[in-house]
Design an enzyme around this catalytic site. Structure first.
Site, PDB file in Angstrom:
ATOM      1  N   CYS A 171      52.374-126.567  59.040  1.00  0.00           N
ATOM      2  CA  CYS A 171      51.626-125.861  58.002  1.00  0.00           C
ATOM      3  C   CYS A 171      52.187-124.458  57.778  1.00  0.00           C
ATOM      4  O   CYS A 171      52.283-123.660  58.719  1.00  0.00           O
ATOM      5  CB  CYS A 171      50.152-125.767  58.398  1.00  0.00           C
ATOM      6  SG  CYS A 171      49.166-124.782  57.235  1.00  0.00           S
ATOM      7  N   CYS A 205      49.359-121.441  58.480  1.00  0.00           N
ATOM      8  CA  CYS A 205      48.867-121.090  59.805  1.00  0.00           C
ATOM      9  C   CYS A 205      49.597-119.841  60.286  1.00  0.00           C
ATOM     10  O   CYS A 205      50.664-119.497  59.774  1.00  0.00           O
ATOM     11  CB  CYS A 205      49.112-122.250  60.774  1.00  0.00           C
ATOM     12  SG  CYS A 205      47.956-123.626  60.589  1.00  0.00           S
ATOM     13  N   HIS A 217      43.205-123.952  60.835  1.00  0.00           N
ATOM     14  CA  HIS A 217      43.723-124.966  59.912  1.00  0.00           C
ATOM     15  C   HIS A 217      42.655-125.966  59.488  1.00  0.00           C
ATOM     16  O   HIS A 217      42.701-126.515  58.380  1.00  0.00           O
ATOM     17  CB  HIS A 217      44.897-125.704  60.572  1.00  0.00           C
ATOM     18  CG  HIS A 217      45.551-126.718  59.698  1.00  0.00           C
ATOM     19  ND1 HIS A 217      46.522-126.399  58.766  1.00  0.00           N
ATOM     20  CD2 HIS A 217      45.367-128.065  59.591  1.00  0.00           C
ATOM     21  CE1 HIS A 217      46.917-127.498  58.136  1.00  0.00           C
ATOM     22  NE2 HIS A 217      46.231-128.521  58.615  1.00  0.00           N
ATOM     23  N   ASN A 230      41.163-124.695  45.062  1.00  0.00           N
ATOM     24  CA  ASN A 230      41.176-126.151  44.954  1.00  0.00           C
ATOM     25  C   ASN A 230      41.022-126.704  46.364  1.00  0.00           C
ATOM     26  O   ASN A 230      41.733-126.267  47.275  1.00  0.00           O
ATOM     27  CB  ASN A 230      42.501-126.661  44.378  1.00  0.00           C
ATOM     28  CG  ASN A 230      42.838-126.047  43.036  1.00  0.00           C
ATOM     29  OD1 ASN A 230      41.961-125.819  42.224  1.00  0.00           O
ATOM     30  ND2 ASN A 230      44.111-125.780  42.808  1.00  0.00           N
ATOM     31  N   HIS A 270      45.512-126.534  54.481  1.00  0.00           N
ATOM     32  CA  HIS A 270      44.928-125.350  55.113  1.00  0.00           C
ATOM     33  C   HIS A 270      43.988-124.655  54.114  1.00  0.00           C
ATOM     34  O   HIS A 270      44.353-124.469  52.955  1.00  0.00           O
ATOM     35  CB  HIS A 270      46.048-124.393  55.526  1.00  0.00           C
ATOM     36  CG  HIS A 270      45.595-123.276  56.415  1.00  0.00           C
ATOM     37  ND1 HIS A 270      45.938-123.177  57.747  1.00  0.00           N
ATOM     38  CD2 HIS A 270      44.814-122.188  56.166  1.00  0.00           C
ATOM     39  CE1 HIS A 270      45.408-122.093  58.261  1.00  0.00           C
ATOM     40  NE2 HIS A 270      44.706-121.480  57.322  1.00  0.00           N
ATOM     41  N   HIS A 301      42.478-122.358  51.656  1.00  0.00           N
ATOM     42  CA  HIS A 301      43.052-121.212  50.954  1.00  0.00           C
ATOM     43  C   HIS A 301      42.640-121.239  49.493  1.00  0.00           C
ATOM     44  O   HIS A 301      42.220-122.263  48.967  1.00  0.00           O
ATOM     45  CB  HIS A 301      44.583-121.212  51.046  1.00  0.00           C
ATOM     46  CG  HIS A 301      45.244-122.268  50.215  1.00  0.00           C
ATOM     47  ND1 HIS A 301      45.240-123.610  50.554  1.00  0.00           N
ATOM     48  CD2 HIS A 301      45.911-122.183  49.031  1.00  0.00           C
ATOM     49  CE1 HIS A 301      45.889-124.308  49.631  1.00  0.00           C
ATOM     50  NE2 HIS A 301      46.295-123.463  48.690  1.00  0.00           N
ATOM     51  N   GLN A 341      43.694-119.156  45.471  1.00  0.00           N
ATOM     52  CA  GLN A 341      44.820-118.595  44.736  1.00  0.00           C
ATOM     53  C   GLN A 341      44.324-117.564  43.726  1.00  0.00           C
ATOM     54  O   GLN A 341      43.149-117.551  43.360  1.00  0.00           O
ATOM     55  CB  GLN A 341      45.590-119.693  44.008  1.00  0.00           C
ATOM     56  CG  GLN A 341      46.183-120.750  44.924  1.00  0.00           C
ATOM     57  CD  GLN A 341      46.973-121.796  44.158  1.00  0.00           C
ATOM     58  OE1 GLN A 341      48.006-121.486  43.559  1.00  0.00           O
ATOM     59  NE2 GLN A 341      46.508-123.024  44.177  1.00  0.00           N
TER      60      GLN A 341
END
Length: 367
Positions: A70, A73, A141, A181, A192, A194, A196
């Site tokens: 990932c 991470c 994660h 998303n 992971h 997150h 944007q």
């Protein structure tokens, strides 16, 4: 909030956001990366009077990597996008951005780019100069936004406010959009947790259409459309999911998605940076509430898209209302809502779930 900014190996910026100052965030990115370089393009779509973004370099971005590989991470067992061995909240320039940062050199001309309707030709095009950033909420994660502690959500909100303010000040940026998303069904390529941030060099079609409706409504009534929609939903009450001193969460009367929540502040403001401290504190709690409802809606957490709709940087700010839209493409535990002929080809939505039934179900799965 304590902010530390560093440079990654290819020249991109990364920002650590910590609740308090602690150990120095000075770990260096030791990867051997070529200088960041992307070239996106905008092309004018004359029938819809808007711009389409082309970013062919994004074909090379990683796709559903394993937890071991990932890139979001911390750099504990292998070097990642985040050099530190742990972090709270991190925001960095996307390595594969849909919108390209301006190249180094003199400050660009601050003259606003032409709107879609002002495009000189039906075949108009121009560079897609903007900014795309990745927001990592946690180093865990396997975590989710719904499972974050309230203090972490408050820190995320402070980071979004900081980035919105900085990006809005860039020449040529017309709108800043913060979103998440979640779920493979939505199209997520990085599991992971997150979000944007996109800083667009144009006003997006959705916002442009909403502002056009708000202006028309004001000319007819001398009233604000966002205020009246919120007041009407509160007066009706059947689609209210939850509410607090400063916020109201409801399923809209004409929801397009099977399960969809709109979250409005009671006091109309144009963007996140305009919220008072009490409104921000209250927001962290109600966000966790509604995201938790989506996590409990089915026999597994619902995939979703969550987006903060903020006013454009330079226009419509007196009419537009900041709000969060959270929706899922899942209509039942074992069924997805696909955007097929009517939705994809004609932008005419047809839903299988009545908004009142969706609101009742979302109230049922509350804390």
């Amino acid at each position: 909030m304590h902010k530390t900014t560093i440079r990654l190996a290819d020249g991109r910026q990364l920002r650590y956001y910590d609740a308090a100052a602690g150990e120095p965030r000075d770990a260096a990115d030791r990867r051997d990366l070529p200088p960041a370089n992307s070239a996106s393009e905008l092309r004018y779509e004359p029938f819809l009077d808007t711009w389409v973004i082309y970013a062919s370099h994004r074909q090379d971005r990683s796709y559903l990597p394993s937890a071991r590989d990932c890139p979001l991470c911390p750099s504990a067992d292998h070097p990642t996008e985040i050099p530190a061995t742990d972090y709270e909240v991190v925001v960095f320039d996307n390595r594969f951005p849909a919108l390209s940062s301006a190249p180094p050199g003199p400050e660009p001309d601050a003259t606003p780019a032409p709107s879609a309707g002002e495009a000189a030709s039906v075949l108009a095009g121009r560079p897609a100069a903007g900014r795309c950033e990745v927001v990592c909420y946690t180093s865990d994660h396997d975590a989710s936004f719904a499972g974050l502690p309230r203090e972490r959500v408050e820190l995320v909100l402070q980071a979004l406010i900081d980035r919105t303010a900085e990006l809005s000040a860039l020449p040529g940026v017309d709108q800043v959009f913060c979103f998440e998303n979640r779920g493979r069904e939505i199209g997520v390529t990085q599991p992971h947790p997150h979000g944007q941030i996109y800083a667009y060099p144009f006003i997006t079609p959705r916002t442009d259409k909403a502002l056009s409706a708000a202006r028309s409504y004001y000319r007819r009534t001398a009233r604000n459309l966002f205020d009246d929609v919120l007041a009407a939903e509160q007066a009706d009450g059947t689609r209210i999911v939850t509410q607090t001193e400063h916020w109201v969460a409801f399923v809209p009367h004409a929801a397009r998605w099977p399960y969809e929540i709109h979250l409005y502040p009671r006091r109309r403001v144009p963007d996140l940076a305009s919220l008072h401290a009490a409104e921000l504190t209250d927001l962290a709690g109600i966000e966790l509430d509604i995201f938790g409802r989506f996590a409990r809606l089915f026999d597994q957490p619902a995939p979703y898209i969550a987006g903060w709709h903020q006013a454009p940087v330079r226009s419509g700010r007196e009419l537009f209302a900041l709000h969060l839209e959270l929706f899922t493409s899942r209509r039942a535990s074992d069924k997805l809502k696909y955007l097929a002929g009517s939705e994809s080809a004609m932008d005419a939505f047809a839903s299988d779930v009545l908004p009142e039934a969706a609101a009742a179900r979302l109230r049922e799965v509350g804390p």
